[in-house]
Design a protein around this motif. Structure first.
Motif, PDB file in Angstrom:
ATOM      1  N   TYR A 270       0.858  -1.188   0.000  1.00 44.10           N
ATOM      2  CA  TYR A 270       0.000   0.000   0.000  1.00 44.10           C
ATOM      3  C   TYR A 270       0.895   1.240   0.000  1.00 44.10           C
ATOM      4  O   TYR A 270       1.994   1.214   0.553  1.00 44.10           O
ATOM      5  N   PRO A 271       0.446   2.343  -0.582  1.00 46.62           N
ATOM      6  CA  PRO A 271       1.299   3.533  -0.639  1.00 46.62           C
ATOM      7  C   PRO A 271       1.419   4.241   0.700  1.00 46.62           C
ATOM      8  O   PRO A 271       0.473   4.287   1.481  1.00 46.62           O
ATOM      9  N   SER A 272       2.605   4.783   0.947  1.00 45.19           N
ATOM     10  CA  SER A 272       2.793   5.687   2.065  1.00 45.19           C
ATOM     11  C   SER A 272       2.342   7.070   1.604  1.00 45.19           C
ATOM     12  O   SER A 272       2.722   7.533   0.530  1.00 45.19           O
ATOM     13  N   LEU A 273       1.516   7.729   2.403  1.00 48.77           N
ATOM     14  CA  LEU A 273       0.948   9.020   2.007  1.00 48.77           C
ATOM     15  C   LEU A 273       1.694  10.206   2.599  1.00 48.77           C
ATOM     16  O   LEU A 273       1.508  11.339   2.148  1.00 48.77           O
ATOM     17  N   SER A 274       2.522   9.970   3.574  1.00 50.51           N
ATOM     18  CA  SER A 274       3.195  11.057   4.279  1.00 50.51           C
ATOM     19  C   SER A 274       4.084  11.870   3.332  1.00 50.51           C
ATOM     20  O   SER A 274       4.893  11.316   2.588  1.00 50.51           O
ATOM     21  N   GLY A 275       3.911  13.196   3.384  1.00 48.60           N
ATOM     22  CA  GLY A 275       4.778  14.084   2.623  1.00 48.60           C
ATOM     23  C   GLY A 275       4.398  14.285   1.176  1.00 48.60           C
ATOM     24  O   GLY A 275       5.047  15.069   0.476  1.00 48.60           O
ATOM     25  N   GLN A 276       3.366  13.575   0.689  1.00 46.98           N
ATOM     26  CA  GLN A 276       2.909  13.847  -0.684  1.00 46.98           C
ATOM     27  C   GLN A 276       2.258  15.229  -0.722  1.00 46.98           C
ATOM     28  O   GLN A 276       1.795  15.737   0.298  1.00 46.98           O
ATOM     29  N   SER A 277       2.175  15.820  -1.885  1.00 48.88           N
ATOM     30  CA  SER A 277       1.548  17.142  -1.976  1.00 48.88           C
ATOM     31  C   SER A 277       0.053  17.028  -1.708  1.00 48.88           C
ATOM     32  O   SER A 277      -0.575  16.011  -2.017  1.00 48.88           O
ATOM     33  N   LYS A 278      -0.493  18.061  -1.123  1.00 47.42           N
ATOM     34  CA  LYS A 278      -1.928  18.081  -0.828  1.00 47.42           C
ATOM     35  C   LYS A 278      -2.739  17.917  -2.111  1.00 47.42           C
ATOM     36  O   LYS A 278      -3.723  17.176  -2.144  1.00 47.42           O
ATOM     37  N   TRP A 279      -2.323  18.608  -3.167  1.00 47.60           N
ATOM     38  CA  TRP A 279      -3.067  18.517  -4.425  1.00 47.60           C
ATOM     39  C   TRP A 279      -3.096  17.082  -4.928  1.00 47.60           C
ATOM     40  O   TRP A 279      -4.148  16.584  -5.336  1.00 47.60           O
ATOM     41  N   TYR A 280      -1.955  16.420  -4.898  1.00 47.77           N
ATOM     42  CA  TYR A 280      -1.870  15.058  -5.429  1.00 47.77           C
ATOM     43  C   TYR A 280      -2.772  14.104  -4.653  1.00 47.77           C
ATOM     44  O   TYR A 280      -3.522  13.319  -5.252  1.00 47.77           O
ATOM     45  N   LEU A 281      -2.723  14.164  -3.337  1.00 48.24           N
ATOM     46  CA  LEU A 281      -3.532  13.269  -2.510  1.00 48.24           C
ATOM     47  C   LEU A 281      -5.024  13.523  -2.728  1.00 48.24           C
ATOM     48  O   LEU A 281      -5.821  12.577  -2.863  1.00 48.24           O
ATOM     49  N   GLN A 282      -5.403  14.777  -2.767  1.00 49.70           N
ATOM     50  CA  GLN A 282      -6.814  15.109  -2.957  1.00 49.70           C
ATOM     51  C   GLN A 282      -7.287  14.659  -4.337  1.00 49.70           C
ATOM     52  O   GLN A 282      -8.400  14.149  -4.493  1.00 49.70           O
ATOM     53  N   ARG A 283      -6.444  14.815  -5.326  1.00 45.31           N
ATOM     54  CA  ARG A 283      -6.794  14.399  -6.689  1.00 45.31           C
ATOM     55  C   ARG A 283      -6.982  12.885  -6.781  1.00 45.31           C
ATOM     56  O   ARG A 283      -7.895  12.407  -7.457  1.00 45.31           O
ATOM     57  N   GLN A 284      -6.149  12.119  -6.098  1.00 44.90           N
ATOM     58  CA  GLN A 284      -6.291  10.659  -6.124  1.00 44.90           C
ATOM     59  C   GLN A 284      -7.622  10.227  -5.524  1.00 44.90           C
ATOM     60  O   GLN A 284      -8.299   9.329  -6.043  1.00 44.90           O
ATOM     61  N   LEU A 285      -8.031  10.870  -4.430  1.00 44.58           N
ATOM     62  CA  LEU A 285      -9.318  10.543  -3.813  1.00 44.58           C
ATOM     63  C   LEU A 285     -10.475  10.894  -4.749  1.00 44.58           C
ATOM     64  O   LEU A 285     -11.471  10.166  -4.823  1.00 44.58           O
ATOM     65  N   GLU A 286     -10.348  11.993  -5.476  1.00 44.87           N
ATOM     66  CA  GLU A 286     -11.387  12.367  -6.443  1.00 44.87           C
ATOM     67  C   GLU A 286     -11.466  11.342  -7.571  1.00 44.87           C
ATOM     68  O   GLU A 286     -12.563  10.966  -8.006  1.00 44.87           O
ATOM     69  N   LEU A 287     -10.317  10.876  -8.031  1.00 45.02           N
ATOM     70  CA  LEU A 287     -10.298   9.881  -9.107  1.00 45.02           C
ATOM     71  C   LEU A 287     -10.894   8.554  -8.637  1.00 45.02           C
ATOM     72  O   LEU A 287     -11.584   7.867  -9.401  1.00 45.02           O
ATOM     73  N   PHE A 288     -10.630   8.182  -7.369  1.00 43.73           N
ATOM     74  CA  PHE A 288     -11.245   6.972  -6.829  1.00 43.73           C
ATOM     75  C   PHE A 288     -12.762   7.100  -6.839  1.00 43.73           C
ATOM     76  O   PHE A 288     -13.484   6.165  -7.203  1.00 43.73           O
ATOM     77  N   GLU A 289     -13.266   8.245  -6.428  1.00 43.75           N
ATOM     78  CA  GLU A 289     -14.709   8.445  -6.381  1.00 43.75           C
ATOM     79  C   GLU A 289     -15.327   8.346  -7.779  1.00 43.75           C
ATOM     80  O   GLU A 289     -16.413   7.792  -7.960  1.00 43.75           O
ATOM     81  N   LYS A 290     -14.620   8.857  -8.772  1.00 44.93           N
ATOM     82  CA  LYS A 290     -15.133   8.856 -10.147  1.00 44.93           C
ATOM     83  C   LYS A 290     -14.842   7.544 -10.881  1.00 44.93           C
ATOM     84  O   LYS A 290     -15.222   7.395 -12.044  1.00 44.93           O
ATOM     85  N   ARG A 291     -14.160   6.611 -10.200  1.00 41.81           N
ATOM     86  CA  ARG A 291     -13.748   5.348 -10.820  1.00 41.81           C
ATOM     87  C   ARG A 291     -12.866   5.621 -12.033  1.00 41.81           C
ATOM     88  O   ARG A 291     -12.915   4.903 -13.050  1.00 41.81           O
TER      89      ARG A 291
END
Length: 364
Positions: A301-322
Motif C-alpha cells: 500500500y502507498p505511504s501518504l506522508s509528505g505527498q503534496s496536498k493537491w496530489y492526494l486530494q486528486r487521487q481521492l477524487e479519481l477513486f470516487e469517479k472510478r
C-alpha cells in the motif's frame, strides 16, 4: 414534376453505381506520398479549426498556475509528442514528414491558438489527421503542463526545459540507465522535481512500486503520462526500478514542492479522520494501511506522508469517479471514497501533506 423526380432518381442510381465501381476497383490511390489536393487540405484545416474553436468553449486553464508546470510539460512532451512533431521551433523528424497530412510544425504561428484550443486538440486528437487522442481522455489535468510548455518554448525558442543533472544523477544513470525515463520528474532519490502533480517515491514499499508499474504497463491504472513510459518495461526492469526507489534514503522532500501550508484546523480534522475513521459513515481509519507509522503500513500500500496536498486530494477524487484504476487492492478505495465529502478529502490530504516524508531505512 413526376418526370423530374424520375430523372433525379435515375441520376442518383447511376452515380451510386459508378461510385461502387470506383470503390470496389481500388483505382483511387490512398498512398501518403501523393499528399492531399490543395483544396482538400484547405477544407480539412478550416473545418478542423472551426470545430476546435467551437467545442473548446468553456475550457479554462486552472487557476492554480502550479498545475501548469513547464518542466513536467517538457518531460511529457518528450515521451508522447516529439516523435511526430519534433521539438518546438525545430524541424520535424524525417518519418513524420512522410505522413499525410504532415503534422504541423510547432512554430510561433501556434501561439495564435488559445490555451483552451491547444488543450482540446491534445485531449481529443483530430480525425483524418493522424493526431491521436490523449491515452486517458478523462485526465485533462495531465495536459495543462504540456500546453504551458508549448507556449513558453515557442515564445523563448529554447531547446529544452530539462533540469540540470548533477554528478550524483549522472552517476546513478551510469549504474542504472533505466532511470533515464524517471529522473527528470521523480529524481534519483524519489523526490518530485516537477511540481505537486508528481508523487514522491521516497519511502514507498517495493511491492507497491512494483505493482503500480505493472498496473501502468497493463493500463489497469490510467495515466497518459505513466502508461507510455511503462508500456515497454520488462518484468526485470520493473523489479530493478522498484528496488532502486525502495532503497533510496532521503531527507524530508516536501520543501521541493512549493505549496501553500494548509490551515491547522484542516490538518487536525484530517488527523482525526485518518486515525479513527468514522464508523457512522463506514469510513475506516487510513493509518491502518497507509501509516504514518511504519508498523501500520503495508508494503503493498502507498505511504501518504509528505505527498503534496493537491496530489492526494486528486487521487481521492479519481477513486470516487472510478477514473484512477490500479491493482486489485486499489478497488478497496472505491466505497471509502464514495463516503468522503469534498472537505474530508481536503482535510485528509492536508494532514498527510503536513507529515515528513517516510524514510524506511531509518525506521527499521
Amino acid at each position: 414534376m413526376l418526370l423530374t423526380w424520375k430523372r433525379a432518381l435515375f441520376a442518383a442510381c447511376v452515380f451510386g453505381f459508378l461510385g461502387s465501381v470506383v470503390l470496389i476497383s481500388g483505382v483511387v490511390p490512398v498512398k501518403a506520398s501523393s499528399g492531399h489536393w490543395q483544396v482538400t487540405r484547405w477544407f480539412l484545416d478550416f473545418a478542423s479549426d472551426r470545430s476546435v474553436s467551437f467545442h473548446s468553449r468553456g475550457t479554462e486553464p486552472p487557476e492554480d498556475r502550479e498545475l501548469m508546470d513547464v518542466r513536467l510539460g517538457a518531460e511529457i512532451f518528450q515521451t508522447n509528442c516529439r516523435f511526430c512533431h519534433g521539438l518546438p521551433g525545430k524541424e520535424q523528424p524525417p518519418v513524420a514528414k512522410g505522413m499525410t497530412p504532415t503534422p504541423p510544425r510547432l512554430d510561433r504561428s501556434l501561439l495564435e491558438k488559445e490555451p483552451r484550443e491547444l488543450h482540446y486538440i491534445i485531449q481529443h486528437g483530430i480525425k483524418f489527421a493522424g493526431m491521436p487522442a490523449w491515452p486517458v481522455p478523462t485526465r485533462g489535468d495531465e495536459i495543462w503542463p504540456v500546453v504551458a510548455y508549448l507556449r513558453q518554448a515557442l515564445k523563448e525558442d529554447r531547446d529544452s526545459f530539462h533540469a540540470e543533472r548533477s554528478e550524483s544523477d549522472l552517476s546513478a544513470l551510469a549504474k542504472l540507465p533505466l532511470l533515464q525515463a524517471c529522473v527528470d520528474c521523480h529524481g534519483v532519490d524519489g523526490g518530485s522535481r516537477a511540481g505537486k502533480q508528481v508523487p514522491h517515491l521516497t519511502g514507498q514499499g517495493e511491492a507497491y512500486l512494483r505493482q503500480s508499474l505493472i498496473a501502468f504497463r497493463s493500463s489497469e491504472r490510467t495515466s497518459g503520462v505513466m502508461m507510455p513510459v511503462c508500456h515497454d518495461l520488462t518484468d526485470q526492469e520493473i523489479e530493478a526500478l522498484s528496488k532502486h526507489y525502495h532503497e533510496m534514503n532521503s531527507a524530508d522532500v516536501r520543501s521541493r514542492v512549493d505549496e501553500a501550508i494548509p490551515d491547522q484546523a484542516a490538518i487536525d480534522r484530517g488527523r482525526e479522520l485518518a486515525m479513527r475513521g468514522d464508523r457512522g459513515r463506514k469510513i475506516p481509519s487510513c493509518q491502518k494501511c497507509h501509516g504514518p507509522d511504519l508498523e501500520n503500513r503495508r508494503d503493498d500500500y502507498p505511504s501518504l506522508s509528505g505527498q503534496s496536498k493537491w496530489y492526494l486530494q486528486r487521487q481521492l477524487e479519481l477513486f470516487e469517479k472510478r477514473a484512477r484504476g490500479g491493482t486489485q487492492t486499489a478497488r478497496l478505495m472505491h466505497p471509502i471514497a464514495d463516503e468522503l465529502s469534498e472537505r474530508d478529502r481536503s482535510d485528509l490530504a492536508a494532514f498527510y501533506a503536513s507529515l515528513p516524508t517516510s524514510d524506511k531505512r531509518s525506521e527499521k
